[in-house]
Scaffold this motif. Structure first.
Motif, short mmCIF file in Angstrom:
data_model
loop_
_atom_site.label_atom_id
_atom_site.label_comp_id
_atom_site.label_asym_id
_atom_site.label_seq_id
_atom_site.Cartn_x
_atom_site.Cartn_y
_atom_site.Cartn_z
N VAL A 171 0.84 -1.12 0.01
CA VAL A 171 -0.03 -0.05 -0.05
C VAL A 171 0.89 1.35 0.14
O VAL A 171 0.84 2.19 -0.69
N GLY A 172 1.80 1.34 1.03
CA GLY A 172 2.42 2.40 1.05
C GLY A 172 3.88 2.45 0.15
O GLY A 172 4.82 1.87 0.30
N SER A 196 -0.15 5.63 -3.34
CA SER A 196 -0.99 4.64 -2.69
C SER A 196 -1.06 3.17 -3.90
O SER A 196 -1.44 3.51 -4.92
N THR A 223 -7.37 -0.16 5.45
CA THR A 223 -6.50 -0.34 4.20
C THR A 223 -6.90 -1.51 3.42
O THR A 223 -7.16 -1.44 2.30
#
Lengths: 232, 638
Positions: free
Chosen positions: A57-58, A63, A91
């Protein structure tokens, strides 16, 4: 068995990239392309090139959720899996809404992640109580108008047979039941025993729930676009 | 001097005794008037003459009977008529008076040829002598013994019942009493009416001016003022400011119409009825008639009955309907004024019957109903006032109640918000701390594990990874319980541990059998929840690592003694006496149990599996309120 090859792995942490590659290897997935950021991933990702993707995700330049959404819209048949830290339920839910059908929690032991990958190879999808709770909460508070319009609440008599295709973006009674049991901490095996189903059927249901989540998300997006005048 | 107090007392006496006297004592008084000392002159002679006639004509006299209205004999005749009456006087020494009940309209009176009275205007605008009776004490020098003659020169208009009423001569005391009674009934009472109307009109008119929304008061004020104007006809002795009697009567008719229409509208408003179309038609019709009266007074004056008849009909109709409606709805606010409205109607019926001779009475009650109506309208006003006051008081009480309630709620809300803000601040701090732990410490742990896993496999490496994993698991429990223990029951907190451990047990080839009972609603608080979860996790980790079991049974059950925690497996077991050597796991479990305030029971033997358990005490309050206080005198962590 669902073919996960060729696989695209997008992660900025080289150690984690190596670990994921090792785990995929253990599952028999050898054809793996590694990408450290969105830019590289987008350069690689063209339809037909990949059967599946593991996306962190990061990422340094954005993103991973965005990448998942792009890939899902372009190639809906792709098996998309998000790689997330534990406890980031939001998330995971966001990724599922963007089109992911699975997730890997970085902090899990290798053998657990291998089991999750194996489940996806079987055509299923892993699920944890916090994810089930998040999904139930999503449907318990329908804030988006289109869901109200398109699908009225499922009547109690509705079962898995009659709802198939009828309310494509709404949970069936069986799916809700499964989610509730997962949220209570029951394992797939226990749920399968309790409902008289095979544990693979439970995994199928899980995957279908994820699909619905993505469909609902799209419907909402269309509605939102309409209300904002972006669409006709 | 002796007269002064009586004169002062007179009006009071009149008003107070008005009803009683007139309704009960009048027949007796009538008997008293028929005293022989008084001669009622019923026979007279009459002759017509020109407007300027100064002397009675010599010829043309014809006999008439009093009371006389000359239009019955000479229709449409307007002008002067001379009346001649004779009476016998036994003695000139006896004080003698003359009484004329009604002369219409302006008169001049001659006794034996000498003028004793002359109305101010014998030509238009004619004086209006018909409004009151006349009384004269006759000067003794004018009287003869034997036959005496009285000449009454009457100027009148055909449209207004011209003629001469009853005439009597004789005892001054008796005749003065007659005159006084006539004055009281026909003048004093009317002035009382008029004054009342003006007072009420002013009062309600001001009320309406200050509160335009209350059209009810406006209509009543208009009815009162126009009623006063209407009543002026019965007391005014000259048609001033008009130059003729026709204009005066036209105004009289117009005021009657205005009174009837405004009274009707007042009654409708008072009964809270709204008939917009009928009301508009009524207003338009009334305005038309009034306009007619003001534009053509010389036609309307003589035909004033044509206008007054519909006005009277309207008035009686609206009163009748109001009475019906009041009795129908049975509301006190309507029934009481309805009864007061009925009295004037009854009086009017009585008067009509008396006038037509159906009943034998010369007293007209209509003139006496004004005080009664005053009581009625006073009731209405007082009733409305009291109702309004009650509403205000009720409203005040309700308002005070509401304000108190709102204040309490606000106070509670503020306090709640304060508490919540404090809680949130505490929670925020805790979450920040936990997030730092998770991201920093947890991230480092994960990195270390990953690094170690990439290194060559050695026993030391495995042991280190195990330790790091244990740390990671414990960290996750800390994070979980810190974030969620405040708003989740123990069974929800257990869900993640259960799911996760089931998977790990499954991977290890151990079937997990969970038995959770009565955990819903149980919130032992973050610290104790964490200890329970740690105990359970460590016990299950021990099973995975050491037991080589096929099944594990995990039990958390709420019992009367407390929370029963038990983990049992069918693994290889161990010798209790050698437990010290089994590992740090058991010691750690014992430490956790102590922290929870209970003793750990370990039951195992080689080849017979292992059972560990403890009974976590739940205080009565804690169990009832589904919370538990922090453990008493917890031993140091370690």
């Amino acid at each position: 068995m669902i073919n996960l090859e060729p696989m695209l792995v997008v992660d900025d942490d080289p150690r984690l990239r190596a670990r994921l590659q090792r785990l995929l290897q253990a599952c028999g997935v050898g054809l793996v392309t590694l990408a450290p950021d969105l830019q590289a991933a987008r350069a690689h990702a063209r339809c037909g090139d990949f059967a599946a993707a593991l996306v962190d995700v990061g990422l340094p330049d954005g993103s991973g959720i965005e990448l998942l959404r792009e890939m899902h819209q372009r190639c809906p048949q792709m098996v998309l899996v998000v790689v997330s830290a534990y406890g980031e339920a939001d998330t995971v839910i966001a990724a599922l809404r963007a089109g992911a059908v699975g997730y890997l929690l970085k902090e899990r032991d290798d053998d657990e992640l291998v089991a999750a990958l194996a489940s996806m190879q079987r055509g299923g999808a892993p699920i944890d109580p916090f994810v089930a709770r998040g999904i139930l909460a999503q449907w318990a508070q329908p804030v988006a108008a289109p869901r109200m319009q398109v699908a009225p609440p499922v009547p109690p008599a509705d079962n898995e047979c009659s709802d198939a295709g009828q309310h494509p973006d709404h949970l069936s009674a069986r799916e809700r039941e499964i989610l509730t049991l997962v949220a209570r901490g029951l394992s797939n095996r226990e749920i399968a025993e309790m409902l008289g189903l095979s544990r693979f059927t439970i995994e199928d249901h899980t995957k279908r729930i994820y699909r619905k989540l993505a469909v609902t998300s799209r419907t909402e997006a269309v509605f939102e676009a309409q209300t904002k005048g972006l669409l006709g | 001097m002796a007269m002064a107090p009586r004169a002062c007392a007179r009006p009071h006496w009149r008003i107070l005794a008005a009803l009683l006297l007139s309704l009960t004592l009048l027949p007796a008084l009538q008997t008293a008037w028929a005293a022989p000392a008084v001669q009622n002159l019923q026979h007279a002679e009459a002759v017509r003459a020109g407007w300027n006639s100064a002397e009675p004509p010599a010829t043309g006299w014809m006999p008439v009977t009093l009371p006389d209205t000359w239009t019955t004999r000479w229709p449409d005749y307007s002008g002067v008529v001379w009346y001649r009456l004779n009476w016998q006087q036994s003695s000139t020494q006896q004080a003698t008076a003359l009484w004329l009940d009604r002369v219409s309209m302006a008169d001049a009176i001659y006794i034996n040829g000498s003028l004793i009275y002359r109305a101010p205007h014998l030509r238009e605008p004619l004086s209006r002598e018909q409004v009151h009776p006349q009384y004269f004490l006759l000067p003794q020098p004018l009287l003869h013994s034997g036959q005496n003659t009285v000449l009454v020169r009457v100027s009148g208009l055909a449209a207004y019942a011209p003629g001469l009423g009853a005439v009597a001569t004789g005892d001054p005391a008796s005749l003065h009493a007659r005159w006084e009674r006539g004055m009281w009934l026909r003048v004093d009472m009317r002035i009382f009416d008029l004054t009342t109307d003006i007072v009420l009109g002013t009062l309600f008119g001001l009320l309406w001016l200050l509160r335009r929304r209350e059209t009810l008061y406006g209509w009543f004020a208009l009815a009162s003022f126009s009623g006063a104007l209407y009543g002026l006809n019965f007391v005014a002795t000259s048609p001033w400011p008009f130059s003729g009697s026709n204009a005066w009567m036209a105004l009289h008719a117009a005021s009657h119409i205005v009174t009837a229409v405004s009274l009707t509208l007042f009654l409708l408003r008072y009964a809270e009825l709204r008939w917009p179309r009928s009301e508009r038609a009524l207003l338009a019709g009334g305005a038309l008639l009034v306009l007619l009266a003001l534009v053509w007074p010389n036609w309307v004056g003589p035909h004033h009955l044509w206008l007054r008849a519909p006005a009277a009909a309207l008035m009686y109709l609206s009163i009748g309907y109001f009475v019906y409606y009041a009795l129908h709805t049975r509301r006190v606010a309507l029934v009481v004024p309805a009864l007061f409205l009925l009295l004037p109607v009854a009086a009017a019926i009585h008067d009509t019957l008396a006038q037509t001779g159906v009943i034998d009475s010369t007293t007209y009650l209509s003139d006496l109903t004004s005080p009664v109506s005053l009581v009625g309208i006073s009731f209405v006003l007082a009733y409305r006032f009291v109702q309004a006051m009650r509403r205000v008081e009720h409203f005040n009480a309700e308002l005070a109640h509401k304000v108190d309630g709102a204040t309490d709620r606000l106070r509670a809300m503020l306090r709640g918000e304060q508490d919540l803000a404090l809680d949130n601040a505490r929670m925020g701090e805790r979450l920040d701390l936990v997030r730092d732990l998770h991201d920093g410490f947890g991230g480092s742990l994960l990195g270390a594990i990953a690094t170690l896993q990439a290194q060559p496999d050695t026993p030391e490496r495995e042991a280190t990874i195990e330790t790091l994993r244990a740390l990671r698991e414990d960290l996750r429990l800390v994070v979980d319980t810190t974030v969620n223990a405040d708003d989740r029951d123990l069974d929800t907190l257990l869900a993640d541990l259960r799911h996760r451990t089931s998977q790990r047990l499954e991977l290890a080839g151990i079937a997990a059998h969970w038995n959770l009972q009565g955990l819903a609603g149980l919130r032992p608080g973050p610290a104790r929840s964490l200890d329970v979860l740690r105990l359970l996790q460590e016990a299950l980790t021990n099973v995975i690592k050491h037991s080589a079991a096929n099944n594990v049974w995990a039990t958390l059950a709420r019992t009367p003694e407390g929370l029963q925690i038990e983990v049992r497996d069918d693994g290889r077991g161990f010798a209790i006496e050698a437990a010290v050597h089994v590992g740090a796991g058991l010691a750690s479990l014992q430490a956790r149990a102590r922290r929870l305030g209970c003793a750990l029971h370990v039951d195992s033997a080689p080849g017979r599996g292992t059972r560990i358990g403890c009974m976590l005490p739940l205080t009565a309050a804690g169990a009832a309120a589904a919370t538990m206080p922090a453990p008493p005198a917890a031993p140091a962590r370690g």
